[in-house]
Design a protein around this motif. Sequence first.
Motif, mmCIF file in Angstrom:
data_model
loop_
_atom_site.group_PDB
_atom_site.id
_atom_site.type_symbol
_atom_site.label_atom_id
_atom_site.label_comp_id
_atom_site.label_asym_id
_atom_site.label_seq_id
_atom_site.Cartn_x
_atom_site.Cartn_y
_atom_site.Cartn_z
ATOM 1 N N GLN A 182 0.852 -1.188 0.000
ATOM 2 C CA GLN A 182 0.000 0.000 0.000
ATOM 3 C C GLN A 182 0.895 1.248 0.000
ATOM 4 O OE1 GLN A 182 -2.240 -1.391 3.455
ATOM 5 N NE2 GLN A 182 -4.124 -1.281 2.247
ATOM 6 N N HIS A 183 0.345 2.380 -0.439
ATOM 7 C CA HIS A 183 1.126 3.609 -0.570
ATOM 8 C C HIS A 183 1.807 4.024 0.729
ATOM 9 C CE1 HIS A 183 0.375 4.414 -4.650
ATOM 10 N NE2 HIS A 183 -0.813 4.975 -4.558
ATOM 11 N N THR A 184 1.233 3.627 1.863
ATOM 12 C CA THR A 184 1.761 4.105 3.140
ATOM 13 C C THR A 184 3.185 3.624 3.417
ATOM 14 O OG1 THR A 184 0.578 2.255 4.169
ATOM 15 C CG2 THR A 184 -0.487 4.403 4.237
ATOM 16 N N VAL A 185 3.668 2.594 2.736
ATOM 17 C CA VAL A 185 5.041 2.139 2.979
ATOM 18 C C VAL A 185 6.058 3.158 2.490
ATOM 19 C CG1 VAL A 185 4.345 -0.273 2.796
ATOM 20 C CG2 VAL A 185 5.277 0.880 0.790
ATOM 21 N N ARG A 186 5.635 4.085 1.638
ATOM 22 C CA ARG A 186 6.562 5.095 1.108
ATOM 23 C C ARG A 186 7.027 6.054 2.193
ATOM 24 N NH1 ARG A 186 6.293 5.890 -4.699
ATOM 25 N NH2 ARG A 186 4.922 4.356 -5.668
ATOM 26 N N ALA A 187 6.356 6.005 3.344
ATOM 27 C CA ALA A 187 6.769 6.861 4.457
ATOM 28 C C ALA A 187 7.370 6.047 5.599
ATOM 29 C CB ALA A 187 5.574 7.673 4.966
ATOM 30 N N HIS A 188 7.683 4.767 5.343
ATOM 31 C CA HIS A 188 8.206 3.898 6.383
ATOM 32 C C HIS A 188 9.656 3.557 6.068
ATOM 33 C CE1 HIS A 188 8.530 0.015 8.691
ATOM 34 N NE2 HIS A 188 7.928 0.768 9.597
ATOM 35 N N GLY A 189 10.559 4.125 6.863
ATOM 36 C CA GLY A 189 11.984 4.018 6.591
ATOM 37 C C GLY A 189 12.515 2.603 6.455
ATOM 38 N N PRO A 190 12.269 1.703 7.415
ATOM 39 C CA PRO A 190 12.798 0.348 7.292
ATOM 40 C C PRO A 190 12.319 -0.373 6.034
ATOM 41 C CG PRO A 190 12.099 0.758 9.545
ATOM 42 C CD PRO A 190 11.626 1.930 8.742
ATOM 43 N N THR A 191 11.037 -0.186 5.698
ATOM 44 C CA THR A 191 10.521 -0.838 4.495
ATOM 45 C C THR A 191 11.150 -0.239 3.243
ATOM 46 O OG1 THR A 191 8.414 -1.284 5.615
ATOM 47 C CG2 THR A 191 8.437 -1.461 3.224
ATOM 48 N N LEU A 192 11.387 1.074 3.248
ATOM 49 C CA LEU A 192 12.021 1.713 2.089
ATOM 50 C C LEU A 192 13.445 1.189 1.891
ATOM 51 C CD1 LEU A 192 10.844 5.426 2.378
ATOM 52 C CD2 LEU A 192 9.908 3.588 0.988
ATOM 53 N N SER A 193 14.166 0.989 2.988
ATOM 54 C CA SER A 193 15.528 0.459 2.874
ATOM 55 C C SER A 193 15.517 -0.950 2.290
ATOM 56 C CB SER A 193 16.205 0.445 4.252
ATOM 57 O OG SER A 193 16.300 1.758 4.778
#
Length: 350
Positions: A182-193
Motif C-alpha cells: 500500500q502507498h503508506t510504505v513510502r513513508a516507512h523508513g525500514p521498508t524503504l531500505s
Amino acid sequence: MSGQCKNVKGGQMCTEHDQVEVAKLPELCEDGLKLYRDVLAAGGTAADGVPDCLVDLGLLRFLPDHPGFLTPVPPDLAAAALSRPIKQAITEHQDTLVAIRTTMARAEVVYAEAQQGGGTSVRVLSGESVIAAALEEAVQACREELLTAQPNGGRSPELLAEALPRDLALAARGVKQRTLYQHTVRAHGPTLSYIERVVAAGAEVRTIDEVFERLIVCDRRTAFMPGPHDRRQSALLIRHPSIIEYLVKGFEQAWSRAAAVGEAPSRLRPPPLTNETRRAVLRLMVEGYTDDAIAARLGISRRTVGTHVQKTSEVLGSRSRAQLAYLIAQTDLLDHSDLGAVEEGSEETA
C-alpha cells in the motif's frame, strides 16, 4: 493363483451374508401354555398330542433314552438356545463392520496422499510455526516467480531483516519477484531500505492506495492466503490450479493499477502520496469503516486517519461524520477533485 478377492464373484460383490436369516418365531398357544404347566408338575409327557409350539420354542425336549417322551426345559434356557444363532450372526456382522472401517481407513490414507500429491488440495494450516515452516519450504523451492501482496503498511524491522537475505538469494537464483504494497510504505523508513535493496537486485515493487488481502504465490503452483479464523494463526495452503489462476488474475489487475517504486529512498515520497492516502481514508470512511478499522486496513496510525478526516471536514464545513460523508459524495471529491486543494484549504483555514 487368482488375485481376485474371495468375496467377489463374477465381478460383482458377493452378497451371501448381506442379510441375516431370521426364522419366524412360533406363537405360544393357549393349549401349549396349559400343557406346559401340566408337564412341569408331572416332570414329563408323552410326545403324542403335544402342540408343535412347545417343541419349536424348545420348552419341551425329547430325552435321548426315551424318543417318545418329552421333558420340560426352563424358559431362560430355551430362550438362550433360540438366541444363540442370532447373537452369533450379530457378532459376525460387527466383526465385518470393524473390518470395513479398518480397510477403508487404509484406503483413505492413500486417497489423501494422492489428492495432496496431485496438486489439487486446499489445506488449512494452524499455528504460526506451522505456517512459517510451510512458507519457508515453498519459497525455498521457488524456481521461476514469486508474487507477494503485503497489506497493512510498513513491515517490522525484524521481519524485514529475516526476509532480506532470503529474497536476495531468490534474486541471485534468477527468480522473478514482484511485490505489492500500500502507498503508506513510502513513508516507512525500514521498508524503504528493504525495497531499495531488493529492487537493486532485480525485484519489482509497486504500491497502490487500495485495500487488499495478503497473498503469496510460488511459481503459480502453490499459494498462501489468510485462513478463515485468526489470520495470524490460520492460513490456507492452495495447490488447486484453477484457484491459483483466479488469485493471480486478481494480483495482475491490482499490479496494473499500482505505481512503481524505483526511486532513491529520499525521493520515495512523491507529492501525490498525501492525496492518495487521504483519498483511501475518505473512501473507507464513506463506506462506514471506523477510524480503527481504516488504520488497520491501510497500515497507518489512528491519529493519521483522524487528521485526514478532520482537515477534510474543516474545508467542506461539515459538523459530523455523517454530514462529511454526504458532502464527499455530493462533490465527487474522491473521483474528480485534486485533494491537494483540501490540504491547501485546511492550511488557509488554520
